[in-house]
Design an enzyme around this catalytic site. Structure first.
Site, short mmCIF file in Angstrom:
data_model
loop_
_atom_site.label_atom_id
_atom_site.label_comp_id
_atom_site.label_asym_id
_atom_site.label_seq_id
_atom_site.Cartn_x
_atom_site.Cartn_y
_atom_site.Cartn_z
N HIS A 83 -12.99 20.89 -42.44
CA HIS A 83 -14.37 21.03 -41.39
C HIS A 83 -14.28 21.13 -40.46
O HIS A 83 -13.74 20.65 -40.12
CB HIS A 83 -15.22 19.66 -41.98
CG HIS A 83 -16.03 20.26 -43.05
ND1 HIS A 83 -16.36 18.73 -43.75
CD2 HIS A 83 -16.31 20.61 -43.49
CE1 HIS A 83 -16.70 18.75 -44.79
NE2 HIS A 83 -16.59 20.34 -45.64
N GLU A 86 -14.53 19.20 -37.10
CA GLU A 86 -14.42 17.58 -37.59
C GLU A 86 -12.66 17.68 -36.30
O GLU A 86 -11.96 18.23 -37.18
CB GLU A 86 -15.06 17.15 -38.48
CG GLU A 86 -15.64 17.11 -39.17
CD GLU A 86 -16.09 16.58 -41.03
OE1 GLU A 86 -17.46 16.41 -41.24
OE2 GLU A 86 -14.94 17.10 -41.34
N HIS A 190 -12.00 12.55 -41.68
CA HIS A 190 -13.21 13.21 -41.78
C HIS A 190 -13.86 13.47 -40.39
O HIS A 190 -12.94 12.64 -39.69
CB HIS A 190 -14.24 13.56 -42.56
CG HIS A 190 -13.21 14.70 -43.43
ND1 HIS A 190 -14.57 16.11 -43.96
CD2 HIS A 190 -12.66 14.69 -44.55
CE1 HIS A 190 -13.57 16.80 -44.89
NE2 HIS A 190 -13.25 15.27 -45.43
N GLU A 281 -13.06 9.11 -42.40
CA GLU A 281 -14.60 9.40 -41.43
C GLU A 281 -14.41 8.68 -40.02
O GLU A 281 -14.10 7.61 -40.16
CB GLU A 281 -15.59 8.92 -41.52
CG GLU A 281 -15.91 9.62 -43.04
CD GLU A 281 -16.00 11.36 -42.83
OE1 GLU A 281 -16.91 11.62 -41.46
OE2 GLU A 281 -16.33 12.16 -43.66
#
Length: 443
Positions: A83, A86, A190, A281
């Site tokens: 993404h 990110e 991410h 994450e």
């Protein structure tokens, strides 16, 4: 030998330290090219394809033999910036590259890791999205999708339901890349939360969705891998560090339990590429101020290194016929944890099975013959950055039937769609039932 290498390490070229800022495509390319020029004996830079707007999807390989696959040397990969908004993972991987190459010959642990592993690092899978971010924001930016406005982490084939979105150039490039290497372990990076998420991201009742989860046959290994990363990250271990509605005990979560996701990359890796992958994450804020980057590096450096080491757990080896010829495309699986897309040997007859310490029965299946069983005991710790080595010589008399050298990947269809049963890991315990009930009532 080791002493000599450590001494030589003192004579290695020194390049300007990578600064803690956000590096756009030209700056990132310049850095990667300088690394390969100055550390040519342990690095190799190549592009696996191009983005919608024609930007290269760069991959840097770090290893003692960076230009070729070596028997018994497992392939590991990190992928970031799927993404475009990110941004932390992208910078962490650039700093990881710098740390690895500058530590070779100086740090015995990193030197051994480079000697025993081929580490593939893709700092940016969505370079167009990153360049499209004009005003960074913590929560959402225009550049999340690629230039065709597709979310790349919803763009892969799905094992549970049809995913008929048009495959994007970045996705196709990654899928082809996975077919060219024997990847064993990986992670994609991410932002937007602090948790290590493990497969499955999608599911069916046969994988446990009736209990608000979706588990693989290797759930014990995946929980261990996620915990390995989270346990070395001080912020990830905190209770609800991002102050969200859902908490992640121990800093890990099953992907489906968190939220179902169709077309994700980690499920595709595990099912069709025989590669165990988790999703990391790493920041509550997707695109934080650059002043925060040093602290992100300090909090994640040990976790990034420790996670790479886990590519050396379990058992590995080659399958041979009675003439000592390696056999490609032969099914090799643990007897009680078979995959919906069977794991097979590569073109060198190699197999890699990530397993925790314990006793297992490996089942080797050759077309036209009964399964061949081999018992193995995985020791408590891997020895010298190496999984248990177990070559298997098949005791067949005469010539083996021709083993078709077809693409070992299963058809790109929802393989779990009609599955009626699955691993015992999907059966609920009383503890899990109570946790699930609490989650349903109070979330």
């Amino acid at each position: 030998m080791d002493c000599a290498r450590l001494w030589l390490g003192l004579l290695l070229p020194v390049v300007a330290a990578l600064d803690f800022s956000y590096h756009h495509q030209p700056e990132m390319e310049a850095f990667l090219k300088s690394i390969t020029q100055n550390y040519s004996s342990i690095t190799h830079l190549h592009s696996i394809g191009k983005s919608v707007e024609g930007r290269n999807l760069w991959v840097l390989i770090v290893g003692r033999f960076p230009n070729e696959h070596r028997i018994g040397i497992p392939e590991f990969k990190y992928v970031a910036n799927m993404h475009g908004d990110e941004a932390v993972g992208r910078e962490l991987l650039l700093h990881l590259i710098e740390y690895l190459v500058t530590s070779d010959g100086r740090d015995p642990e990193i030197t051994n890791l480079i000697n025993s592993t081929r580490i593939h690092i893709m700092p940016s899978m969505n370079p167009d999205g990153f360049e499209a971010v004009l005003k960074p924001d913590c929560f959402y930016n225009k550049g999340r999708e690629n230039s065709n406005f597709y979310d790349l982490n919803r763009n892969f084939p799905d094992a549970f339901e049809f995913n008929n979105v048009p495959r994007q150039p970045e996705t196709v490039a990654v899928m082809k890349w996975l077919n060219t290497e024997t990847f064993v372990l990986s992670a994609n990076l991410h932002g937007g939360a602090l948790v290590a998420s493990y497969p499955f991201d999608n599911g069916v009742p046969a994988t446990g969705t009736l209990y608000s989860r979706s588990l693989t046959p290797d759930d014990d290994v995946f929980q261990y891998l996620a915990h390995t990363y989270a346990s070395r990250n001080p912020d990830m271990r905190k209770r609800n560090p991002c102050r969200t509605k859902i908490e992640f005990p121990g800093g890990i979560v099953n992907g489906y339990f968190w939220y179902p996701l169709k077309g994700g990359m980690q499920d595709y890796n595990y099912i069709w590429a025989q590669c165990f992958e988790i999703t990391l994450e790493l920041s509550c804020c997707k695109y934080p101020r650059k002043e925060k980057l040093p602290s992100f590096w300090n909090e994640n450096k040990d976790s990034l290194i420790d996670y790479i080491k886990q590519v050396h757990i379990g058992v590995k080896g080659q399958i041979f016929d009675q003439n000592g010829t390696p056999l490609p495309n032969v099914t090799v699986e643990v007897q009680d944890r078979k995959h919906v897309c069977p794991y097979r040997t590569n073109k060198f007859g190699e197999y890699y099975l990530l397993l925790l310490p314990g006793f297992y029965v490996i089942e080797v299946t050759v077309p036209g013959h009964d399964p061949h069983l081999t018992k193995v005991t995985i020791p408590p710790k891997s020895q010298n950055f190496s999984a248990l080595k177990k070559d298997i010589l098949l005791p067949f008399r005469g010539q083996l039937d021709h083993i078709p050298e077809s693409d070992p990947l299963c058809p790109i269809i929802p393989l779990y769609r009609d599955l009626q049963g699955h691993s015992a890991a999907t059966k609920p315990s009383l503890f899990l039932f109570l946790v699930t009930l609490f989650h349903i009532l109070f979330k």
